[in-house]
Scaffold this active site. Structure first.
Site, PDB file in Angstrom:
ATOM      1  N   ASP A  53       0.867  -1.175   0.000  1.00 29.23           N
ATOM      2  CA  ASP A  53       0.000   0.000   0.000  1.00 29.23           C
ATOM      3  C   ASP A  53       0.901   1.222   0.000  1.00 29.23           C
ATOM      4  O   ASP A  53       2.099   1.130   0.294  1.00 29.23           O
ATOM      5  CB  ASP A  53      -0.906  -0.003   1.246  1.00 29.23           C
ATOM      6  N   SER A  54       0.303   2.376  -0.293  1.00 32.39           N
ATOM      7  CA  SER A  54       1.074   3.617  -0.258  1.00 32.39           C
ATOM      8  C   SER A  54       1.466   3.999   1.163  1.00 32.39           C
ATOM      9  O   SER A  54       2.386   4.782   1.359  1.00 32.39           O
ATOM     10  CB  SER A  54       0.242   4.752  -0.874  1.00 32.39           C
ATOM     11  N   TYR A  82      -0.680   8.345  -2.463  1.00 30.90           N
ATOM     12  CA  TYR A  82      -0.758   8.099  -3.898  1.00 30.90           C
ATOM     13  C   TYR A  82      -1.979   8.783  -4.514  1.00 30.90           C
ATOM     14  O   TYR A  82      -2.033   9.028  -5.707  1.00 30.90           O
ATOM     15  CB  TYR A  82      -0.867   6.594  -4.190  1.00 30.90           C
ATOM     16  N   GLY A  83      -2.998   9.058  -3.680  1.00 32.20           N
ATOM     17  CA  GLY A  83      -4.291   9.514  -4.194  1.00 32.20           C
ATOM     18  C   GLY A  83      -4.260  10.848  -4.907  1.00 32.20           C
ATOM     19  O   GLY A  83      -5.181  11.176  -5.647  1.00 32.20           O
ATOM     20  N   CYS A  86      -4.209  -1.091  -2.054  1.00 34.54           N
ATOM     21  CA  CYS A  86      -4.262   0.355  -2.233  1.00 34.54           C
ATOM     22  C   CYS A  86      -5.263   0.607  -3.342  1.00 34.54           C
ATOM     23  O   CYS A  86      -5.084   0.111  -4.461  1.00 34.54           O
ATOM     24  CB  CYS A  86      -2.884   0.877  -2.630  1.00 34.54           C
ATOM     25  N   ASN A  87      -6.309   1.350  -3.038  1.00 38.55           N
ATOM     26  CA  ASN A  87      -7.335   1.601  -4.043  1.00 38.55           C
ATOM     27  C   ASN A  87      -6.802   2.410  -5.214  1.00 38.55           C
ATOM     28  O   ASN A  87      -7.140   2.142  -6.366  1.00 38.55           O
ATOM     29  CB  ASN A  87      -8.523   2.318  -3.397  1.00 38.55           C
ATOM     30  N   THR A  88      -5.949   3.399  -4.936  1.00 41.90           N
ATOM     31  CA  THR A  88      -5.415   4.226  -6.017  1.00 41.90           C
ATOM     32  C   THR A  88      -4.547   3.389  -6.951  1.00 41.90           C
ATOM     33  O   THR A  88      -4.699   3.452  -8.178  1.00 41.90           O
ATOM     34  CB  THR A  88      -4.610   5.405  -5.438  1.00 41.90           C
ATOM     35  N   GLU A 140      -6.139   8.287  10.564  1.00 39.84           N
ATOM     36  CA  GLU A 140      -4.759   8.148  11.038  1.00 39.84           C
ATOM     37  C   GLU A 140      -4.556   8.812  12.401  1.00 39.84           C
ATOM     38  O   GLU A 140      -3.707   8.375  13.178  1.00 39.84           O
ATOM     39  CB  GLU A 140      -3.782   8.715  10.000  1.00 39.84           C
ATOM     40  N   CYS A 200     -11.606   3.093   0.115  1.00 37.19           N
ATOM     41  CA  CYS A 200     -10.296   3.505   0.617  1.00 37.19           C
ATOM     42  C   CYS A 200     -10.007   2.645   1.830  1.00 37.19           C
ATOM     43  O   CYS A 200     -10.902   2.423   2.658  1.00 37.19           O
ATOM     44  CB  CYS A 200     -10.290   4.986   0.987  1.00 37.19           C
ATOM     45  N   THR A 201      -8.778   2.179   1.950  1.00 32.10           N
ATOM     46  CA  THR A 201      -8.457   1.227   3.020  1.00 32.10           C
ATOM     47  C   THR A 201      -8.500   1.858   4.409  1.00 32.10           C
ATOM     48  O   THR A 201      -8.527   1.141   5.411  1.00 32.10           O
ATOM     49  CB  THR A 201      -7.067   0.605   2.783  1.00 32.10           C
ATOM     50  N   HIS A 202      -8.505   3.187   4.495  1.00 35.04           N
ATOM     51  CA  HIS A 202      -8.644   3.843   5.805  1.00 35.04           C
ATOM     52  C   HIS A 202     -10.082   3.822   6.309  1.00 35.04           C
ATOM     53  O   HIS A 202     -10.323   3.920   7.517  1.00 35.04           O
ATOM     54  CB  HIS A 202      -8.201   5.309   5.722  1.00 35.04           C
TER      55      HIS A 202
END
Length: 271
Positions: free
Chosen positions: A13-14, A45-46, A76-78, A155, A187-189
């Site tokens: 992931d980023s 990355y987004g 990572c979705n992006t 975060e 989004c993974t967050h």
């Protein structure tokens, strides 16, 4: 199926958001060893171009290939939205992104055909979720919304209370107006904010976590024999980051659900 394959599953992931995907994978496949690479030196990355994200993704994949992984998960979705064709062309191991699995689950879950997608500006602008959803089910009406403020909230641990509730309310207003019955957390967050998002949308809206859907996909590959499972026993975990790993103990406890006291620091050369 052949003998067991003890090689690890690679995940990148980023940054740290992909730890939610790693969490789902470890819960589903506790016997598999895993190597997680967070490109924390170049996050996010987004907001970057597709060309730059693809270049970074290929470097991440090269690092994980050097760790002799048997399968690569792009958590990572992006990166999943722009780099999968390049990754699949470059690698000999199977590559699983987070967008196609999430879209499949959402297309099946929606009763009305009205589906919402929330994600980073890069993921939403790429149109990848829209394409993946329509490929699964052509009659869907899709409402998308970029939600850049949700990442720093996750975060910082601001996942409940008035501040995230007001932010979620503002972002989700068009979704409520459109009458969606399914929302993809693109989004993974965002799984960390699932409670706030669910509260704003109400119990009649199903939330689809791409991390869970991706773990389903990887499990299915192992079950079908496309990738051989590990021998019996507990799998190991390595967490590697490209910036100083000072915050990893705190962030891993939040995103992974287990505290990683020692993350390795690597320098992935530009190229």
């Amino acid at each position: 199926m052949g003998p067991p394959d003890p090689r690890p599953i690679g995940v990148f992931d980023s940054g740290v958001g992909g730890l939610t995907v790693l969490r789902a994978l470890r819960a589903r496949l506790p016997g598999e060893s895993m190597v997680y690479l967070g490109d924390t030196a170049r996050v996010p990355y987004g907001t970057k171009s597709a060309e730059v994200v693809t270049r970074y993704s290929l470097r991440n994949a090269a690092f994980l290939t050097a760790q002799d992984v048997k399968l690569l998960v792009v958590a990572c979705n992006t990166a999943s939205s722009v780099a999968l064709p390049a990754l699949r062309a470059a690698l000999e191991v199977p590559v699983v992104g987070v967008i196609e699995p999430g879209a499949r689950v959402a297309a099946r879950a929606s009763r009305s055909g009205k589906v919402g997608v929330v994600g980073t500006p890069g993921t939403i602008a790429s149109g990848a979720y829209q394409r993946a959803l329509l490929a699964e089910r052509g009659d869907l009406r899709i409402q998308v919304q970029a939600c850049p403020l949700l990442v720093p909230l996750a975060e910082e641990g601001w996942v409940s209370g008035e501040v995230p509730r007001l932010v979620a309310r503002a972002y989700l207003a068009p979704m409520r107006q459109a009458g969606i019955d399914t929302l993809v957390l693109g989004c993974t967050h965002y799984p960390l904010l699932r409670g706030v998002l669910a509260e704003e949308l109400g119990p009649e809206v199903a939330l689809v976590d791409s991390a869970e859907a991706t773990a389903d996909e990887v499990e299915a590959l192992l079950r079908r024999g496309a990738v051989r499972p590990a021998p019996a026993g507990g799998g190991s975990l390595r967490v590697v980051v490209t910036d100083t790993p000072d915050r990893i103990p705190e962030l891993s406890a939040r995103f992974l659900g287990e505290r990683v006291e020692r993350a390795e620091h690597v320098d992935i050369q530009a190229g």
